[in-house]
Write an enzyme that holds these catalytic residues in place. Structure first.
Site, mmCIF file in Angstrom:
data_model
loop_
_atom_site.group_PDB
_atom_site.id
_atom_site.type_symbol
_atom_site.label_atom_id
_atom_site.label_comp_id
_atom_site.label_asym_id
_atom_site.label_seq_id
_atom_site.Cartn_x
_atom_site.Cartn_y
_atom_site.Cartn_z
ATOM 1 N N ARG A 10 0.826 -1.217 0.000
ATOM 2 C CA ARG A 10 0.000 0.000 0.000
ATOM 3 C C ARG A 10 0.853 1.256 0.000
ATOM 4 O O ARG A 10 0.546 2.234 -0.700
ATOM 5 C CB ARG A 10 -0.960 -0.033 1.199
ATOM 6 C CG ARG A 10 -2.107 -0.983 0.988
ATOM 7 C CD ARG A 10 -3.037 -1.122 2.188
ATOM 8 N NE ARG A 10 -4.209 -1.910 1.815
ATOM 9 C CZ ARG A 10 -5.165 -2.286 2.653
ATOM 10 N NH1 ARG A 10 -5.082 -1.968 3.943
ATOM 11 N NH2 ARG A 10 -6.199 -2.995 2.214
ATOM 12 N N TYR A 21 -6.204 -1.016 -6.860
ATOM 13 C CA TYR A 21 -5.549 -2.220 -6.340
ATOM 14 C C TYR A 21 -4.867 -1.961 -5.001
ATOM 15 O O TYR A 21 -4.601 -0.842 -4.625
ATOM 16 C CB TYR A 21 -4.639 -2.899 -7.343
ATOM 17 C CG TYR A 21 -3.503 -2.156 -8.010
ATOM 18 C CD1 TYR A 21 -2.949 -0.992 -7.531
ATOM 19 C CD2 TYR A 21 -2.953 -2.695 -9.183
ATOM 20 C CE1 TYR A 21 -1.890 -0.366 -8.172
ATOM 21 C CE2 TYR A 21 -1.900 -2.089 -9.834
ATOM 22 C CZ TYR A 21 -1.367 -0.936 -9.326
ATOM 23 O OH TYR A 21 -0.315 -0.332 -9.962
ATOM 24 N N GLU A 22 -4.643 -3.053 -4.287
ATOM 25 C CA GLU A 22 -4.180 -3.030 -2.885
ATOM 26 C C GLU A 22 -5.174 -2.321 -1.964
ATOM 27 O O GLU A 22 -4.797 -1.760 -0.943
ATOM 28 C CB GLU A 22 -2.786 -2.399 -2.756
ATOM 29 C CG GLU A 22 -1.721 -3.035 -3.615
ATOM 30 C CD GLU A 22 -1.602 -4.538 -3.414
ATOM 31 O OE1 GLU A 22 -2.015 -5.027 -2.357
ATOM 32 O OE2 GLU A 22 -1.108 -5.206 -4.327
ATOM 33 N N GLY A 23 -6.429 -2.361 -2.345
ATOM 34 C CA GLY A 23 -7.481 -1.760 -1.530
ATOM 35 C C GLY A 23 -7.939 -0.441 -2.099
ATOM 36 O O GLY A 23 -7.161 0.505 -2.195
#
Length: 596
Positions: free
Chosen positions: A297, A441-443
């Protein structure tokens, strides 16, 4: 026609003048790492990114990756593999990894600017080594000794790469729903069966082996997220002694056709009784995976920063060259047929917005990396605890704000180009397309907001926020008699006070209605981002004035800070008003009444 030049002057200013990294390195036990060494790394990083991978950015976008459906093998665009071999050969893959495993042992604060350069030069290419770093972190913290020896060393050396296999067709952020299963085998390994989607660098032609870190369920696993385990599943089988075997039963089933990052292999990965090894304890895989996730992140936040900076560089260059109309206050270049568009207030608004968000955001992101170093190397337990709380609090802010601001910055850059920003020739539309994925992506941004508001603030009682507010107050006290920053101290203190008050009010309202947390989360996230940048801009002015930089450099920092405080920080007013409106405007409308 889209060029990139590493912003070394501002990178050095951030590292050495504002963050005082050289002193921090010495305090954390990196005594041999001085400014001269870091400068050499930055110079070489700039050379590699500017001359090797930046020229491949447009090529990669045009060619994309290709999949041989018969073999499941992915071929990357022309020049990508050769660039990676240079990357690995020159030691970049293990820049911040421990020397015990073949790495360079550099602080994360040194790796971060190199990461920014890579992402600005060629985001899609940078995705291939991206998750190798996350796999390294997971193995270092949770792997057994033999796993570190067998899997970690080749990844650190760049001979193998890593992936992170979480998402399945039926579940994204709710990992408790995943169905991939792991069945114990006779040799102590496990047979992994399932399908994972959206797997970055799931297959490629850079290396002979790829190490997949896969979430799956054991036969006796409890339901939900408490029943998830993490497994190492290599593309080529590897035994406990490091001996390579046959091809494993894992292959790429499809490549996603995407809006941007065409040269990044986003794979559907099929596991069919593939041999895997348990990493960490059974049913504790989510904890190990979040070691990778949090690292990733921060890294994705830097992707947003890099894209923003490249877009800004090109917009600035174009705005200085493009002649259109005359200045409203009179011709500024009477010898030319028209004035360059940089004389126009609205173009300056767009350029200054980019400059303020990029240079302030650089400090926000670099500070996050320095906290990783504190957490790993500080001698005092209290210092490590403080770094852990602050890093946890800042991670969703770095990830969400730097990526959302990249959408804004690439948009403004396109607007500076006018119609030329929309066509492929100038490269701006690719940056705008590539930037979109960084917010997902990655949340997603919404997931980051919930993580910040629900976990980092409510569950952890705002421990990280208290640390940051303390930093603001310490700065304001230390600079109380500094005329150079006097104009920023009052507004900074005001936003810090309101930040604390908003947090308390949300917590109080949530005791009566839990939806208040979700309703406030998005606005709270961005309020926090702008408040954090106010601190970093005030510190930038103080650092610039105390430095040996030319007066023009100091003036630029001051005027950009003034623009930020006058034109961007007031955005907090809108976010505060939205938070104050509560959950009712969002939750009252019946779901059936939204429309057909």
């Amino acid at each position: 026609m889209n060029a990139y030049k590493a912003p070394l002057a501002d990178i050095r200013f951030a590292l050495f003048d504002v963050l005082d990294s050289e002193q921090t390195f010495a305090r954390l036990g990196f005594g041999e790492i001085n400014r001269e060494l870091v400068d050499a790394i930055l110079e070489e990083g700039a050379r590699f990114t500017e001359t090797v991978i930046a020229p491949l950015n447009h090529i990669g976008d045009q060619h994309g990756c290709s999949l041989d459906k018969d073999t499941g093998k992915v071929t990357t665009p022309p020049g990508f593999r050769e660039a990676y071999l240079q990357f690995a050969e020159n030691g970049w893959a293990g820049l911040t990894s421990p020397a015990d495993f073949g790495g360079q042992g550099m602080p994360h604060a040194v790796g971060v600017p190199v990461k920014e350069m890579i992402d600005a030069a060629n985001l899609a290419w940078g995705n291939f080594p991206l998750l190798s770093h996350g796999a390294t972190e997971a193995l270092m913290h949770h792997g057994e000794d033999w796993q570190k020896e067998v899997f970690l060393k080749p990844i650190v050396e760049g001979r193998w790469t890593g992936t992170m296999c979480l998402t399945e067709p039926h579940c994204g952020s709710d990992l408790g729903l995943l169905k991939t299963r792991a069945v114990p085998a006779a040799n102590g390994a496990y047979a992994i069966t399932g399908t994972k989607i959206f797997i970055t660098a799931g297959d490629h032609d850079f290396t002979d082996n790829i190490v997949h870190l896969v979430l799956a369920r054991l036969p006796d696993a409890p339901a939900g997220s408490k029943g998830i385990s993490l497994f190492i599943v290599p593309k080529i089988k590897v035994d406990r002694d490091g001996n390579l075997g046959d091809a494993n039963a894992v292959r790429c089933g499809a490549l996603e056709h995407k809006m941007g990052i065409h040269a990044s292999a986003t794979c559907v990965m099929n596991f069919d009784d593939a041999e895997g090894w348990l990493i960490g304890e059974p049913h504790k895989g989510l904890m190990a995976m979040f070691t990778m996730m949090n690292t990733a992140r921060l890294a994705v936040g830097l992707q947003g920063l890099g894209l923003s900076d490249r877009a800004y560089q090109n917009a600035l260059r174009y705005s200085r060259d493009r002649l259109q109309m005359r200045s409203l206050s009179g011709a500024k270049f009477p010898e030319k047929a028209a004035d360059p568009i940089i004389v126009h207030p609205d173009v300056r608004r767009m350029l200054l917005t980019q400059k303020a968000l990029i240079e302030g955001g650089r400090l926000l992101g670099y500070h996050g990396a320095s906290l990783v170093d504190e957490l790993m190397h500080a001698e005092d337990a209290a210092d490590r605890e403080r770094a852990d709380a602050l890093l946890g609090f800042l991670t969703p802010i770095v990830k969400a704000c730097l990526t959302e601001w990249s959408i804004e910055c690439t948009y403004h850059a396109q607007q500076c180009f006018g119609g030329h920003g929309y066509i492929q020739e100038w490269g701006m539309e690719q940056l705008a397309r590539d930037a979109r994925i960084t917010t997902i992506y990655e949340g997603t941004t919404g997931i980051q907001a919930l993580d910040l508001m629900g976990r980092k603030v409510m569950q952890l009682k705002g421990a990280g926020l208290r640390v940051f507010l303390g930093m603001i107050e310490d700065f304001c006290k230390a600079e109380a008699d500094n005329a150079a920053v006097a104009e920023f101290i009052g507004p900074l203190r005001e936003v810090a006070q309101e930040w604390q008050q908003l947090t308390m009010r949300i917590g109080q309202n949530a005791m009566a209605d839990a939806d208040e947390i979700g309703a406030a989360a998005w606005d709270y996230l961005f309020y926090s981002g702008y408040a954090a940048l106010a601190y970093w801009w005030a510190r930038s002015v103080a650092a610039a004035e105390a430095s040996a930089h030319p007066q023009a450099f100091k003036n630029a920092k001051r005027e950009t800070a003034r623009f930020f405080f006058a034109r961007i920080l007031p955005r907090t007013r809108t976010h505060a008003a939205a938070i104050a409106s509560g959950a009712a405007p969002l939750m009252t409308l019946n779901a059936d009444a939204f429309g057909e």
